[in-house]
Design a protein around this motif. Structure first.
Motif, PDB file in Angstrom:
ATOM      1  N   PHE A 138      63.469 -51.942 -20.383  1.00 42.69           N
ATOM      2  CA  PHE A 138      64.342 -51.502 -19.302  1.00 42.69           C
ATOM      3  C   PHE A 138      64.177 -50.009 -19.017  1.00 42.69           C
ATOM      4  O   PHE A 138      64.047 -49.191 -19.926  1.00 42.69           O
ATOM      5  CB  PHE A 138      65.815 -51.761 -19.635  1.00 42.69           C
ATOM      6  CG  PHE A 138      66.149 -53.204 -19.846  1.00 42.69           C
ATOM      7  CD1 PHE A 138      66.055 -54.111 -18.806  1.00 42.69           C
ATOM      8  CD2 PHE A 138      66.543 -53.660 -21.090  1.00 42.69           C
ATOM      9  CE1 PHE A 138      66.356 -55.442 -18.996  1.00 42.69           C
ATOM     10  CE2 PHE A 138      66.846 -54.983 -21.296  1.00 42.69           C
ATOM     11  CZ  PHE A 138      66.748 -55.884 -20.243  1.00 42.69           C
ATOM     12  N   TYR A 149      63.021 -53.793 -14.817  1.00 41.59           N
ATOM     13  CA  TYR A 149      62.545 -54.573 -15.951  1.00 41.59           C
ATOM     14  C   TYR A 149      61.033 -54.488 -15.908  1.00 41.59           C
ATOM     15  O   TYR A 149      60.382 -55.094 -15.042  1.00 41.59           O
ATOM     16  CB  TYR A 149      63.023 -56.017 -15.853  1.00 41.59           C
ATOM     17  CG  TYR A 149      62.508 -56.894 -16.968  1.00 41.59           C
ATOM     18  CD1 TYR A 149      63.011 -56.777 -18.261  1.00 41.59           C
ATOM     19  CD2 TYR A 149      61.517 -57.834 -16.723  1.00 41.59           C
ATOM     20  CE1 TYR A 149      62.537 -57.577 -19.280  1.00 41.59           C
ATOM     21  CE2 TYR A 149      61.034 -58.644 -17.741  1.00 41.59           C
ATOM     22  CZ  TYR A 149      61.545 -58.512 -19.012  1.00 41.59           C
ATOM     23  OH  TYR A 149      61.069 -59.292 -20.032  1.00 41.59           O
ATOM     24  N   LEU A 154      65.366 -54.656 -10.968  1.00 42.90           N
ATOM     25  CA  LEU A 154      66.298 -55.655 -11.494  1.00 42.90           C
ATOM     26  C   LEU A 154      67.556 -55.619 -10.636  1.00 42.90           C
ATOM     27  O   LEU A 154      68.354 -54.691 -10.746  1.00 42.90           O
ATOM     28  CB  LEU A 154      66.632 -55.337 -12.948  1.00 42.90           C
ATOM     29  CG  LEU A 154      67.516 -56.304 -13.728  1.00 42.90           C
ATOM     30  CD1 LEU A 154      66.917 -57.703 -13.749  1.00 42.90           C
ATOM     31  CD2 LEU A 154      67.734 -55.795 -15.151  1.00 42.90           C
ATOM     32  N   CYS A 168      72.478 -50.546 -23.396  1.00 45.60           N
ATOM     33  CA  CYS A 168      71.314 -49.703 -23.689  1.00 45.60           C
ATOM     34  C   CYS A 168      71.725 -48.444 -24.452  1.00 45.60           C
ATOM     35  O   CYS A 168      71.023 -48.003 -25.369  1.00 45.60           O
ATOM     36  CB  CYS A 168      70.601 -49.332 -22.393  1.00 45.60           C
ATOM     37  SG  CYS A 168      69.603 -50.668 -21.685  1.00 45.60           S
ATOM     38  N   LEU A 206      67.696 -61.636 -15.586  1.00 44.38           N
ATOM     39  CA  LEU A 206      66.613 -61.397 -16.542  1.00 44.38           C
ATOM     40  C   LEU A 206      65.676 -62.607 -16.615  1.00 44.38           C
ATOM     41  O   LEU A 206      64.453 -62.465 -16.676  1.00 44.38           O
ATOM     42  CB  LEU A 206      67.190 -61.095 -17.926  1.00 44.38           C
ATOM     43  CG  LEU A 206      67.929 -59.764 -18.067  1.00 44.38           C
ATOM     44  CD1 LEU A 206      68.595 -59.671 -19.430  1.00 44.38           C
ATOM     45  CD2 LEU A 206      66.976 -58.594 -17.861  1.00 44.38           C
ATOM     46  N   GLY A 210      61.787 -62.427 -16.097  1.00 52.24           N
ATOM     47  CA  GLY A 210      60.970 -62.473 -17.304  1.00 52.24           C
ATOM     48  C   GLY A 210      60.980 -63.776 -18.056  1.00 52.24           C
ATOM     49  O   GLY A 210      60.415 -63.856 -19.153  1.00 52.24           O
ATOM     50  N   ALA A 214      63.236 -63.301 -21.785  1.00 50.92           N
ATOM     51  CA  ALA A 214      63.927 -62.108 -21.311  1.00 50.92           C
ATOM     52  C   ALA A 214      65.438 -62.304 -21.344  1.00 50.92           C
ATOM     53  O   ALA A 214      66.195 -61.410 -21.747  1.00 50.92           O
ATOM     54  CB  ALA A 214      63.469 -61.759 -19.900  1.00 50.92           C
ATOM     55  N   SER A 235      58.710 -58.847 -23.910  1.00 50.82           N
ATOM     56  CA  SER A 235      58.316 -57.710 -23.095  1.00 50.82           C
ATOM     57  C   SER A 235      57.603 -58.191 -21.838  1.00 50.82           C
ATOM     58  O   SER A 235      56.859 -59.180 -21.884  1.00 50.82           O
ATOM     59  CB  SER A 235      57.390 -56.779 -23.892  1.00 50.82           C
ATOM     60  OG  SER A 235      58.067 -56.284 -25.020  1.00 50.82           O
ATOM     61  N   PRO A 236      57.787 -57.506 -20.716  1.00 54.62           N
ATOM     62  CA  PRO A 236      57.151 -57.950 -19.468  1.00 54.62           C
ATOM     63  C   PRO A 236      55.664 -57.679 -19.481  1.00 54.62           C
ATOM     64  O   PRO A 236      55.187 -56.842 -20.201  1.00 54.62           O
ATOM     65  CB  PRO A 236      57.858 -57.091 -18.406  1.00 54.62           C
ATOM     66  CG  PRO A 236      58.304 -55.876 -19.142  1.00 54.62           C
ATOM     67  CD  PRO A 236      58.627 -56.319 -20.526  1.00 54.62           C
TER      68      PRO A 236
END
Length: 236
Positions: A138, A149, A154, A168, A206, A210, A214, A235-236
């Protein structure tokens, strides 16, 4: 007025004055808590995060300057403090600023000016906050209220963005349900399922970007709250 509602702690033992201020700020859709004593003010300010504290100097149990010093020493962030008082001598103002106050307003005051000063203090505080935060996949642009993302935007509501920002900031630790409710809506959340609904919507966003992995990064901790958890597969 502010794009996002401010979170305000009003410390005032005079109930009629407190009611006027709270009603006015509630009308702006700001989140407000009230403390009628210095001890309760310190307890609330060290347990919660506020954009501004409105602090009366004359309190029944503690001097307002003591409260100011205690909040500045122990609050989770350097919250701005606006003194509200009938004392208007230079010496009184000087003591307030020396003891950590960020602004000073004498009674009687115009409630519109109180709101303007709160906004100015909150903006000033934001200048000391990183404008961009990166946690796992993020990227949160805090001033713009925008989240990415990986490289993909996002799409979030204001509430969804605030939830992700709070998670976060506390990563890798969990954020309790009560802390999220307090930060989002103060002491009066819309209904008992409001937070669950926003968490569900955040997970769906999410997942759309993802996949299931995600969405699984937003973990529910039974009997506590929520936290973020990352792994390579998500992870993307």
């Amino acid at each position: 007025m502010s794009k996002l509602p401010l979170s305000i702690l009003l410390v005032e033992d005079h109930l009629a004055i407190a009611r006027q201020v709270l009603d006015f700020l509630d009308g702006l859709r700001w989140q407000t808590d009230h403390a009628g004593t210095g001890a309760l003010a310190v307890q609330l300010a060290t347990r919660n995060s506020y954009d501004v504290v409105l602090l009366d100097l004359n309190l029944p149990d503690m001097d307002g300057l003591q409260v100011c010093r205690a909040i500045k020493a122990a609050a989770p962030s350097n919250v701005p403090i606006l003194m509200l008082t009938a004392r208007d001598a230079y010496e009184d103002k000087a003591r307030c600023f020396r003891d950590g106050a960020d602004d000073y307003l004498t009674k009687p005051f115009d409630l519109r000016e109180v709101a303007l000063r709160c906004e100015a203090l909150a903006r000033r505080q934001q200048l000391h906050v990183h404008q961009e935060m990166r946690v796992g996949p993020f990227t949160l642009q805090t001033r713009a209220g925008r989240a990415l993302y990986g490289d993909a935007p996002l799409p979030l509501t204001q509430t969804g963005f605030k939830i992700l920002l709070l998670l976060c900031r506390e990563y890798p630790h969990a954020v309790s349900r009560s802390a999220l409710l307090q930060q989002l809506w103060g002491s009066q959340p819309p209904d008992s399922d409001a937070l669950k609904s926003h968490i569900y919507a955040l997970r769906k966003q999410l997942e759309l970007l993802g996949g299931v992995g995600a969405a699984g990064m937003l973990v529910t901790i039974p009997q506590l709250g929520y936290r973020l958890a990352f792994d390579a597969a998500a992870s993307p």
